[in-house]
Every structure is written in C-alpha cells, then in structure tokens.
Write a protein that holds these residues in place. Structure first.
Motif, PDB file in Angstrom:
ATOM      1  N   PHE A  63      81.853  -2.381 -18.368  1.00  0.00           N
ATOM      2  CA  PHE A  63      82.309  -1.558 -17.252  1.00  0.00           C
ATOM      3  C   PHE A  63      83.442  -2.238 -16.478  1.00  0.00           C
ATOM      4  O   PHE A  63      84.295  -1.569 -15.889  1.00  0.00           O
ATOM      5  CB  PHE A  63      81.148  -1.248 -16.301  1.00  0.00           C
ATOM      6  CG  PHE A  63      80.333  -0.059 -16.721  1.00  0.00           C
ATOM      7  CD1 PHE A  63      80.787   1.234 -16.498  1.00  0.00           C
ATOM      8  CD2 PHE A  63      79.102  -0.226 -17.340  1.00  0.00           C
ATOM      9  CE1 PHE A  63      80.040   2.337 -16.887  1.00  0.00           C
ATOM     10  CE2 PHE A  63      78.345   0.864 -17.729  1.00  0.00           C
ATOM     11  CZ  PHE A  63      78.818   2.147 -17.505  1.00  0.00           C
ATOM     12  N   ARG A  64      83.452  -3.550 -16.462  1.00  0.00           N
ATOM     13  CA  ARG A  64      84.517  -4.273 -15.758  1.00  0.00           C
ATOM     14  C   ARG A  64      85.857  -4.164 -16.468  1.00  0.00           C
ATOM     15  O   ARG A  64      86.912  -4.375 -15.852  1.00  0.00           O
ATOM     16  CB  ARG A  64      84.125  -5.744 -15.619  1.00  0.00           C
ATOM     17  CG  ARG A  64      83.075  -6.017 -14.546  1.00  0.00           C
ATOM     18  CD  ARG A  64      82.640  -7.466 -14.562  1.00  0.00           C
ATOM     19  NE  ARG A  64      81.693  -7.753 -13.488  1.00  0.00           N
ATOM     20  CZ  ARG A  64      80.955  -8.853 -13.414  1.00  0.00           C
ATOM     21  NH1 ARG A  64      81.062  -9.775 -14.365  1.00  0.00           N
ATOM     22  NH2 ARG A  64      80.109  -9.028 -12.409  1.00  0.00           N
ATOM     23  N   ASN A  65      85.812  -3.843 -17.752  1.00  0.00           N
ATOM     24  CA  ASN A  65      87.040  -3.883 -18.546  1.00  0.00           C
ATOM     25  C   ASN A  65      87.408  -2.560 -19.198  1.00  0.00           C
ATOM     26  O   ASN A  65      88.354  -2.525 -20.008  1.00  0.00           O
ATOM     27  CB  ASN A  65      86.897  -4.961 -19.640  1.00  0.00           C
ATOM     28  CG  ASN A  65      86.785  -6.361 -19.072  1.00  0.00           C
ATOM     29  OD1 ASN A  65      87.766  -6.942 -18.646  1.00  0.00           O
ATOM     30  ND2 ASN A  65      85.561  -6.892 -19.047  1.00  0.00           N
ATOM     31  N   ASN A  66      86.691  -1.499 -18.854  1.00  0.00           N
ATOM     32  CA  ASN A  66      86.967  -0.207 -19.472  1.00  0.00           C
ATOM     33  C   ASN A  66      86.883   0.915 -18.448  1.00  0.00           C
ATOM     34  O   ASN A  66      86.124   0.814 -17.475  1.00  0.00           O
ATOM     35  CB  ASN A  66      85.946   0.069 -20.600  1.00  0.00           C
ATOM     36  CG  ASN A  66      86.113  -0.874 -21.771  1.00  0.00           C
ATOM     37  OD1 ASN A  66      86.925  -0.650 -22.656  1.00  0.00           O
ATOM     38  ND2 ASN A  66      85.324  -1.947 -21.766  1.00  0.00           N
ATOM     39  N   PRO A  67      87.613   2.010 -18.681  1.00  0.00           N
ATOM     40  CA  PRO A  67      87.463   3.189 -17.820  1.00  0.00           C
ATOM     41  C   PRO A  67      86.042   3.731 -17.935  1.00  0.00           C
ATOM     42  O   PRO A  67      85.440   3.689 -19.015  1.00  0.00           O
ATOM     43  CB  PRO A  67      88.474   4.181 -18.403  1.00  0.00           C
ATOM     44  CG  PRO A  67      89.407   3.366 -19.245  1.00  0.00           C
ATOM     45  CD  PRO A  67      88.608   2.202 -19.739  1.00  0.00           C
ATOM     46  N   HIS A  68      85.508   4.217 -16.833  1.00  0.00           N
ATOM     47  CA  HIS A  68      84.152   4.743 -16.865  1.00  0.00           C
ATOM     48  C   HIS A  68      84.105   6.033 -17.677  1.00  0.00           C
ATOM     49  O   HIS A  68      85.026   6.852 -17.594  1.00  0.00           O
ATOM     50  CB  HIS A  68      83.642   5.001 -15.443  1.00  0.00           C
ATOM     51  CG  HIS A  68      83.357   3.743 -14.693  1.00  0.00           C
ATOM     52  ND1 HIS A  68      82.447   3.672 -13.671  1.00  0.00           N
ATOM     53  CD2 HIS A  68      83.847   2.476 -14.824  1.00  0.00           C
ATOM     54  CE1 HIS A  68      82.392   2.435 -13.195  1.00  0.00           C
ATOM     55  NE2 HIS A  68      83.240   1.705 -13.882  1.00  0.00           N
ATOM     56  N   PRO A  69      83.034   6.241 -18.447  1.00  0.00           N
ATOM     57  CA  PRO A  69      82.937   7.451 -19.266  1.00  0.00           C
ATOM     58  C   PRO A  69      82.581   8.672 -18.419  1.00  0.00           C
ATOM     59  O   PRO A  69      82.247   8.559 -17.239  1.00  0.00           O
ATOM     60  CB  PRO A  69      81.784   7.112 -20.223  1.00  0.00           C
ATOM     61  CG  PRO A  69      80.913   6.197 -19.423  1.00  0.00           C
ATOM     62  CD  PRO A  69      81.861   5.365 -18.589  1.00  0.00           C
ATOM     63  N   ASP A  70      82.644   9.836 -19.049  1.00  0.00           N
ATOM     64  CA  ASP A  70      82.211  11.057 -18.374  1.00  0.00           C
ATOM     65  C   ASP A  70      80.693  11.086 -18.230  1.00  0.00           C
ATOM     66  O   ASP A  70      80.163  11.502 -17.199  1.00  0.00           O
ATOM     67  CB  ASP A  70      82.663  12.294 -19.171  1.00  0.00           C
ATOM     68  CG  ASP A  70      84.170  12.344 -19.323  1.00  0.00           C
ATOM     69  OD1 ASP A  70      84.863  12.160 -18.311  1.00  0.00           O
ATOM     70  OD2 ASP A  70      84.633  12.543 -20.457  1.00  0.00           O
ATOM     71  N   LEU A  71      80.004  10.621 -19.277  1.00  0.00           N
ATOM     72  CA  LEU A  71      78.548  10.764 -19.328  1.00  0.00           C
ATOM     73  C   LEU A  71      77.926   9.514 -19.934  1.00  0.00           C
ATOM     74  O   LEU A  71      78.414   8.986 -20.938  1.00  0.00           O
ATOM     75  CB  LEU A  71      78.173  11.998 -20.168  1.00  0.00           C
ATOM     76  CG  LEU A  71      76.688  12.293 -20.408  1.00  0.00           C
ATOM     77  CD1 LEU A  71      75.962  12.550 -19.090  1.00  0.00           C
ATOM     78  CD2 LEU A  71      76.529  13.482 -21.353  1.00  0.00           C
ATOM     79  N   ILE A  72      76.833   9.045 -19.318  1.00  0.00           N
ATOM     80  CA  ILE A  72      76.070   7.901 -19.828  1.00  0.00           C
ATOM     81  C   ILE A  72      74.662   8.359 -20.186  1.00  0.00           C
ATOM     82  O   ILE A  72      73.996   9.003 -19.374  1.00  0.00           O
ATOM     83  CB  ILE A  72      75.957   6.779 -18.775  1.00  0.00           C
ATOM     84  CG1 ILE A  72      77.330   6.325 -18.290  1.00  0.00           C
ATOM     85  CG2 ILE A  72      75.171   5.590 -19.330  1.00  0.00           C
ATOM     86  CD1 ILE A  72      77.265   5.408 -17.076  1.00  0.00           C
ATOM     87  N   PHE A  73      74.215   8.034 -21.394  1.00  0.00           N
ATOM     88  CA  PHE A  73      72.798   8.146 -21.746  1.00  0.00           C
ATOM     89  C   PHE A  73      72.196   6.762 -21.484  1.00  0.00           C
ATOM     90  O   PHE A  73      72.516   5.793 -22.171  1.00  0.00           O
ATOM     91  CB  PHE A  73      72.619   8.572 -23.198  1.00  0.00           C
ATOM     92  CG  PHE A  73      72.896  10.030 -23.428  1.00  0.00           C
ATOM     93  CD1 PHE A  73      71.871  10.962 -23.369  1.00  0.00           C
ATOM     94  CD2 PHE A  73      74.188  10.471 -23.661  1.00  0.00           C
ATOM     95  CE1 PHE A  73      72.120  12.305 -23.556  1.00  0.00           C
ATOM     96  CE2 PHE A  73      74.444  11.821 -23.850  1.00  0.00           C
ATOM     97  CZ  PHE A  73      73.417  12.742 -23.793  1.00  0.00           C
ATOM     98  N   LEU A  74      71.327   6.687 -20.477  1.00  0.00           N
ATOM     99  CA  LEU A  74      70.915   5.397 -19.927  1.00  0.00           C
ATOM    100  C   LEU A  74      69.416   5.158 -20.105  1.00  0.00           C
ATOM    101  O   LEU A  74      68.597   5.865 -19.523  1.00  0.00           O
ATOM    102  CB  LEU A  74      71.269   5.358 -18.430  1.00  0.00           C
ATOM    103  CG  LEU A  74      70.955   4.078 -17.669  1.00  0.00           C
ATOM    104  CD1 LEU A  74      71.837   2.935 -18.150  1.00  0.00           C
ATOM    105  CD2 LEU A  74      71.145   4.286 -16.170  1.00  0.00           C
ATOM    106  N   ASP A  75      69.075   4.140 -20.901  1.00  0.00           N
ATOM    107  CA  ASP A  75      67.685   3.695 -20.991  1.00  0.00           C
ATOM    108  C   ASP A  75      67.351   2.919 -19.713  1.00  0.00           C
ATOM    109  O   ASP A  75      68.221   2.283 -19.123  1.00  0.00           O
ATOM    110  CB  ASP A  75      67.504   2.807 -22.227  1.00  0.00           C
ATOM    111  CG  ASP A  75      66.040   2.498 -22.514  1.00  0.00           C
ATOM    112  OD1 ASP A  75      65.169   3.163 -21.927  1.00  0.00           O
ATOM    113  OD2 ASP A  75      65.782   1.591 -23.314  1.00  0.00           O
ATOM    114  N   ILE A  76      66.091   2.966 -19.293  1.00  0.00           N
ATOM    115  CA  ILE A  76      65.707   2.322 -18.034  1.00  0.00           C
ATOM    116  C   ILE A  76      65.459   0.834 -18.226  1.00  0.00           C
ATOM    117  O   ILE A  76      66.020  -0.006 -17.541  1.00  0.00           O
ATOM    118  CB  ILE A  76      64.443   2.981 -17.446  1.00  0.00           C
ATOM    119  CG1 ILE A  76      64.652   4.485 -17.281  1.00  0.00           C
ATOM    120  CG2 ILE A  76      64.083   2.342 -16.104  1.00  0.00           C
ATOM    121  CD1 ILE A  76      65.819   4.860 -16.417  1.00  0.00           C
TER     122      ILE A  76
END
Length: 251
Positions: free
Chosen positions: A41-54
């Motif tokens: 995340f520090r080195n890339n543009p943020h995506p439109d959508l994240i599928f996020l495991d907890i």
C-alpha cells in the motif's frame, strides 16, 4: 475495476481469484500478510476493491490500516461466527463467510458494482470491529473427537485420522491404527471444525488428511484416486469439480 485479495492461505486466495474470474473480475494482486500488505500500500495506488481476510498469519488485517488511510471498498472474507459479522456488514460493502459460496460471491460483486462511486472514500471504524473481535488468536480447529466404544468413551486425536467418510447415513473416522469409529456428527458439520491445512473434502463422501496420503493416481474422467496409508475399504476418488482445488491445496 482494480481488485486485490488479502488472504494468508494461498490456496484459498487462488480459489477466490478463480471464482472472481468467472464473474469477469480480474485480480491484480494477492497479498498474504500484514507486513507484505503495508509495504504494498505504501508503494502502489489503492485499488477499487479489497477482498480482506480478517486473521492473517502475522496479525489482524486491520493493522494494515493503522497508519494507512483506506481509499478502497472492502468485502470481508472470514470464518468468524455470524454474531460478529454485523459490524463488518455496517463497515463494508459486504462480508463472505468461509468457505466462500459462489452465489454469495456473485451477489457481493453485484452489490459493489451498484454501490461503486466515482471516487472511493470508505469510512471504516476498525477500532470498533477490533473491540468486538476481542483481539483473537489464530482460529482454533478441533483437535480431538470423543467416540463411544461399547460402554467406554475413546478420545481420537484429529491428526490420527486418515480420513472422515460417510456411509449408510453415518459419519466415520478412519484412524492410523486401522479402526473405523462412528461419530455423532455429519461431514457438513465437520467442515467448520477441521483445519483446512490438514483436511480437504475430496468428494461428497470423503475428507482426507494430507499427512496420511500414500499415493495419488490419475483416474478416469480427469479425476484422481487417493491411496491412504491404512484405510483401503473404499475407493477414494477426488471428484472432477474438486481436482483443481485439491491440487492447489497440496501446494
């Protein structure tokens, strides 16, 4: 649509990516830990959508966003019980309970597409969700089973089970000692109790333990046959629709 998956179990991440491709959703990146995700995340543009495991291998995924402002929509993927999930529902596009169902995934993607603003700016109250979770440790799966043998109760350790199988409406555990024990449960119920790192459901009738597989043989109609160390009473066939996931699970 720029989509990423954050999931510590690589076979699960690959399966989710494949299911999304069936919905014409291309996954650009798969991340597997808090540390790796923070760096990305520090080195890339943020995506439109994240599928996020907890729960990731090195902590709660919310730690990713302690110092990073969220600029993406989030669909949670989790094995937590439903009473916890109401907070996720309030703070995300949707949540998907593992193992992920294809129809529920399609519904979540449609929900995102209907919601999708021109510029993503999602307000996420991770502190409230973390309080609700109570800072859990890595999920605990069932380590032992109690079975009745005559007038006695016998304890069977999960790692001693070569396979679980169903027969004549009963569910059995076949152990390394060559014994089969009737359990007071079903294969469907076991799905939430068995560690996915050790056990895989190869068909409607069988769960197998990776540590007790002796051989894997090509079988008719693009299927696979599994030979275990002791259990040999029935053929164990990986159903055709599960072969690809089974191969990924073995990696």
């Amino acid at each position: 649509m720029n989509v990423i998956i954050i999931e510590d179990e690589k076979p699960a991440a690959r399966r989710l990516s494949r299911l999304l491709s069936n919905l014409n959703v291309s996954v650009s990146t798969m991340l597997h830990s808090v540390e790796e995700s923070i760096e990305w995340f520090r080195n890339n543009p943020h995506p439109d959508l994240i599928f996020l495991d907890i729960q990731l291998s090195d902590g709660l995924s919310f730690e990713i966003f302690d110092d990073i402002e969220v600029k993406s929509a989030i669909i949670f993927t989790t094995a937590y019980d439903e009473y916890v999930l109401q907070a996720f529902k309030l703070n995300s596009i949707d949540y998907l309970l593992k193992p992920i169902d294809e129809e529920e995934l399609e519904s979540a993607v449609k929900k995102y597409r209907n919601f999708m603003p021109s510029e993503q700016k999602i307000s996420m109250d991770f502190d409230d969700i973390k309080k609700l979770l109570g800072n859990p440790l890595e999920r605990e799966y069932k380590k032992r089973f109690t079975v009745k043998v005559g007038q006695h109760l016998k304890i069977i350790n999960a790692d001693e089970v070569e396979c679980f199988y169903s027969e004549n409406k009963g569910t059995y555990a076949a152990t390394t000692e060559g014994r089969n024990y009737l359990l007071d449960t079903t294969l469907e119920h076991l799905e939430d109790e068995l560690s996915p790192k050790l056990f895989f459901r190869v068909s409607r009738k069988f769960y197998v333990n990776v540590n007790h597989i002796k051989d894997i043989i090509s079988y008719t109609n693009s299927r696979l046959q599994i030979k275990l160390n002791r259990y040999n009473e029935q053929e164990i066939i990986v159903s055709r629709e599960r072969v690809k996931d089974f191969k990924l699970w073995l990696e």
